[in-house]
Every structure is written in C-alpha cells, then in structure tokens.
Design a protein around this motif. Structure first.
Motif, PDB file in Angstrom:
ATOM      1  N   PHE A 225       0.834  -1.204   0.000  1.00 49.87           N
ATOM      2  CA  PHE A 225       0.000   0.000   0.000  1.00 49.87           C
ATOM      3  C   PHE A 225       0.870   1.257   0.000  1.00 49.87           C
ATOM      4  O   PHE A 225       0.653   2.188  -0.789  1.00 49.87           O
ATOM      5  N   ILE A 226       1.880   1.290   0.860  1.00 51.72           N
ATOM      6  CA  ILE A 226       2.757   2.459   0.953  1.00 51.72           C
ATOM      7  C   ILE A 226       3.557   2.639  -0.337  1.00 51.72           C
ATOM      8  O   ILE A 226       3.664   3.745  -0.874  1.00 51.72           O
ATOM      9  N   ALA A 227       4.131   1.546  -0.845  1.00 54.61           N
ATOM     10  CA  ALA A 227       4.972   1.638  -2.037  1.00 54.61           C
ATOM     11  C   ALA A 227       4.191   2.163  -3.237  1.00 54.61           C
ATOM     12  O   ALA A 227       4.694   2.980  -4.018  1.00 54.61           O
ATOM     13  N   VAL A 228       2.963   1.701  -3.400  1.00 58.64           N
ATOM     14  CA  VAL A 228       2.158   2.113  -4.542  1.00 58.64           C
ATOM     15  C   VAL A 228       1.537   3.485  -4.298  1.00 58.64           C
ATOM     16  O   VAL A 228       1.583   4.375  -5.155  1.00 58.64           O
ATOM     17  N   THR A 234       0.614   7.190  -8.938  1.00 58.48           N
ATOM     18  CA  THR A 234       0.676   8.340  -9.846  1.00 58.48           C
ATOM     19  C   THR A 234       1.296   7.950 -11.177  1.00 58.48           C
ATOM     20  O   THR A 234       0.790   8.312 -12.252  1.00 58.48           O
ATOM     21  N   ARG A 235       2.409   7.206 -11.130  1.00 56.25           N
ATOM     22  CA  ARG A 235       3.076   6.802 -12.368  1.00 56.25           C
ATOM     23  C   ARG A 235       2.192   5.840 -13.180  1.00 56.25           C
ATOM     24  O   ARG A 235       2.165   5.902 -14.403  1.00 56.25           O
ATOM     25  N   VAL A 312     -11.900   2.076  -3.078  1.00 56.99           N
ATOM     26  CA  VAL A 312     -11.739   0.773  -2.424  1.00 56.99           C
ATOM     27  C   VAL A 312     -10.300   0.585  -1.959  1.00 56.99           C
ATOM     28  O   VAL A 312     -10.045   0.128  -0.836  1.00 56.99           O
ATOM     29  N   TYR A 313      -9.358   0.930  -2.813  1.00 57.64           N
ATOM     30  CA  TYR A 313      -7.939   0.764  -2.500  1.00 57.64           C
ATOM     31  C   TYR A 313      -7.563   1.556  -1.246  1.00 57.64           C
ATOM     32  O   TYR A 313      -6.906   1.036  -0.332  1.00 57.64           O
ATOM     33  N   GLY A 314      -7.971   2.827  -1.200  1.00 58.83           N
ATOM     34  CA  GLY A 314      -7.612   3.674  -0.067  1.00 58.83           C
ATOM     35  C   GLY A 314      -8.344   3.316   1.210  1.00 58.83           C
ATOM     36  O   GLY A 314      -7.776   3.375   2.304  1.00 58.83           O
ATOM     37  N   GLN A 355       9.033  -0.615  -3.342  1.00 55.85           N
ATOM     38  CA  GLN A 355       9.007   0.626  -4.112  1.00 55.85           C
ATOM     39  C   GLN A 355      10.154   0.693  -5.109  1.00 55.85           C
ATOM     40  O   GLN A 355       9.968   1.082  -6.264  1.00 55.85           O
ATOM     41  N   SER A 356      11.346   0.305  -4.672  1.00 54.95           N
ATOM     42  CA  SER A 356      12.492   0.338  -5.579  1.00 54.95           C
ATOM     43  C   SER A 356      12.424  -0.794  -6.600  1.00 54.95           C
ATOM     44  O   SER A 356      12.794  -0.614  -7.767  1.00 54.95           O
TER      45      SER A 356
END
Length: 408
Positions: A225-228, A234-235, A312-314, A355-356
């Motif tokens: 969740f944090i990474a996305v 946004t990307r 839903v995601y948030g 994330q990386s």
C-alpha cells in the motif's frame, strides 16, 4: 478519551504523523519535475524515493529502545529536528545522489512519528481503546497524504518544488515545538533500564510466535500500500491510464480521502467488533478481500472507473495496521514501543524494497513487453506475497490476546 487528552497528549503526535505522510507522498506530486530536471529513470526515481523508507528501516530498532526508555515526547522532538534538516538539504540538492541522501535523512527523522504516536496511545489509553486510538492517528496520515497530492502539485507549480520543501521545513519545526511544549510530562516517561535488559526485550520479541504471525501480514499488505500509494499509483495513472499530471493528482486525492475515512472507520469497526468478541483478524480479512479486488483491477487494467478503484484501494489498504493493536495488547506497555518498532522495521523494509523493485521491473521489462504488462508483473507478484502472508496470519490463534485485552 477526553478533549484535553486528545488535544494535548495525543493530538501533537498525530500532527507528527500528518507531517510524516506528507513527506512520504510529496515525491509523487513532484516526480515529473524531478525526472525532467535530473533526467531520472524509473529505477533512479524508485530508489531515490524509497530512501525515505530505508531511513525508517535504519532507525526502527534504536527507536524502540529510545521510546521505551525516554518516552515519545523527547524522542520525537529530537527526530523531527533531524527531519527538518534533511528537508532543507533536499531543497538545496542538485543531483540524484544529494537528493537521495537528504531523503534518507528525512526518513530517519520522520521514522518515529507513527511509533511515537502508538507509544503515546499505549501510555495514555486503556488497551481496549488502542485499535480506535491508533486508527485515529492513521487518519491524520491520510490527511497528510491528501496534502501531498493535488495541493502539493499546485504549490509546486506556483512556487517551485524547492520552495515547497522550504515550506515543509517550517511546518516540521512548528510540529516539533508543539510536541515539546504542549504534550504533558509523565512520571513514567523515563525508564532507566539497563541496555542489556532492553536488548533482551528485542530477543524475546523476535522469538515470539504471535509476532511472526502478525508482522509478515502487516509488512506485505501495508508495505505494498505504501509503495504504490506514495509513488507508483501516480506513475501508473500516467503510464497505463494515460492521465495528465493534474488529473492524476485529483485521482490521488480520492485515494487520500478514502485512506483518511477508511483509517478512522476501520478503527471504529474494530473497536465495536472487539467489544462484541469478534477477533481483529476477521476485520482485516474482510478489508483485505476488497483491497485485493482493487489491486486486480489495476493489474489487469479492468474497465472499472478509476475513482471506484481508488475508493476501495484507499479505504481498505491500511486495515492491516490493526495488527499493531494486537502486538500492543500482546506485549503490554513495557515492550509496546520495541514490539511495534520491530514490526515497523519489517514493514518499511518491505515498503522500500517493493518501491524500488517496481521501478527496476519496469525498466527491465518495458523493452520486451507493453508498459501495462510490466506493471501487471510487478504488482501481481506483490499481490501473491500478500495472499501468502495473510493466509499465514489468518491461520493463527489470538484468543490469548483477546482475553488480555478484556482483562486489562
């Protein structure tokens, strides 16, 4: 929860977490500026942004020792000062390496915001209200996320991303002063425990079966969740959904609103469920089912309206954080800071790696397949990890924790 308690003892720490989440997501808002000015690849952007999360990882174990020894008020005051310094260096950075180092420093300085708030909750609130108190704090993170989306986009367009970071320096210092001067001192803030005894506490935590049931679930679900949420959403909207920067920022605000509302709502639901004898893992399970559905819509680029996906995601993506309440109740006040920080270490290690690695996967697969397919591979692999971790968590028994909550 009296009004005075909320405003003086808990509110300032919630403001700290607001600041932490604002910094966490602001790189997504200015990513186009950073890519254009510094000619960053997806790998560069993912690694530089994830340095914030690696800063969290580096400081989590020392953080737990400091919180249990000196209390959240003094610890958080010192750390936020470090974060303000890092934000200033980021504003002055002229290369990807300098920005990465500054973001690492910001991460170290803000790495204690959530755990300090959770520690303060464990000190001031009865155990049966921890799920609600912790969720209220996470709600402030959702508000920080909102501030770092479309409003940050507009601010960057108006004054530039460097000036925006100088504004964030001032905000960080203001929160620092609020925590130091407003939060009441407590006699049990300081625990002069021998260092060897503190380390033994960590050994006990890492040998605990419930810790290893709960933490992988928190790390994989919340880590994704944090990474996305803080970069790749946004990307993805630009690369796959074809949205322009400001349109993506507006969609991200929907995610942020759902995140804020979902954080608080989940806390109330969990609070009511526990008082009726319903275990937290059933609440987490219901939320994860919806969260997985939203991820599948992204992975397969299903013809679902983007606002619905982000709602839903948030709303559901943060529900795994309820696991912290289980850890706090299981380990009690003496070890709460160290137990939750140990879990946080694994969470942010997972977040940083996710994330990386998404950026790395995109750079290595986009040449041989469509960009949408490369995103599907990266996000699909993370969903598989989440399913496995949740299955392991759901198969555990937490009756003793439930009884501990009731007994206290």
């Amino acid at each position: 929860m009296t009004r005075n308690l909320m405003l003086r003892a808990l509110g300032p720490f919630a403001a700290g977490y607001f600041t932490s989440y604002l910094f966490r997501v602001v790189n997504a808002a200015i990513s186009d500026d950073l890519v254009a000015e510094l000619s960053l690849s997806n790998t560069d952007l993912g690694l530089m942004t994830s340095m914030y999360l690696y800063g969290f990882v580096l400081f989590q174990l020392p953080l737990g020792l400091l919180l249990d020894r000196f209390g959240p008020r003094l610890v958080q005051t010192g750390l936020l000062t470090v974060a303000a310094l890092g934000a200033g260096l980021f504003a002055l950075g002229t290369s990807a390496m300098e920005l990465a180092g500054a973001r690492l420093l910001i991460g170290v300085g803000l790495g204690g915001c959530l755990m300090s708030a959770f520690k303060a909750n464990a000190m001031w609130l009865p155990p049966e209200r921890l799920a609600l108190g912790n969720s209220a704090v996470v709600t402030f993170g959702g508000l920080g996320f909102l501030a770092g989306t479309y409003p940050a986009n507009l601010a960057a367009d108006l004054i530039g991303w460097r000036a925006l970071f100088f504004v964030l320096v001032g905000l960080t210092l203001a929160v620092t002063a609020t925590i130091y001067f407003l939060v009441p001192k407590r006699e049990d803030d300081h625990h002069p425990v021998a260092f060897r005894t503190q380390i033994k506490g960590y050994v006990d935590i890492f040998r605990d079966g419930i810790f290893w049931r709960v933490t992988p679930m928190v790390a994989t679900i919340s880590g994704t969740f944090i990474a996305v949420q803080t970069l790749w959403a946004t990307r993805w909207m630009g690369d796959v959904a074809g949205l322009e920067r400001h349109d993506a920022g507006q969609q991200l605000m929907i995610l942020g609103l759902a995140f804020a509302v979902g954080s608080l709502s989940t806390g109330f639901i969990a609070d009511a469920a526990q008082r009726r004898g319903i275990a937290l893992k059933f609440i987490v399970g219901a939320a994860f089912t919806l969260y997985a559905a939203a991820q599948l819509a992204m992975i397969f680029a299903l013809p679902v309206a983007l606002p619905l996906i982000w709602l839903v995601y948030g709303f559901t993506g943060q529900a795994a954080n309820l696991g912290y309440a289980t850890l706090g109740a299981h380990f009690g006040k003496r070890l709460a800071g160290r137990a939750q920080s140990a879990a946080n270490l694994l969470l942010f290690l997972a977040s940083a790696l996710f994330q990386s690695s998404i950026g790395w996967v995109l750079d290595h697969l986009s040449g041989s397949m469509a960009v949408a397919d490369a995103y599907a591979v990266a996000l699909g692999a993370l969903l598989v990890l989440q399913v496995l971790a949740f299955a392991w968590y759901a198969s555990g028994r937490y009756a003793l924790v439930q009884r501990a909550i009731a007994a206290r």
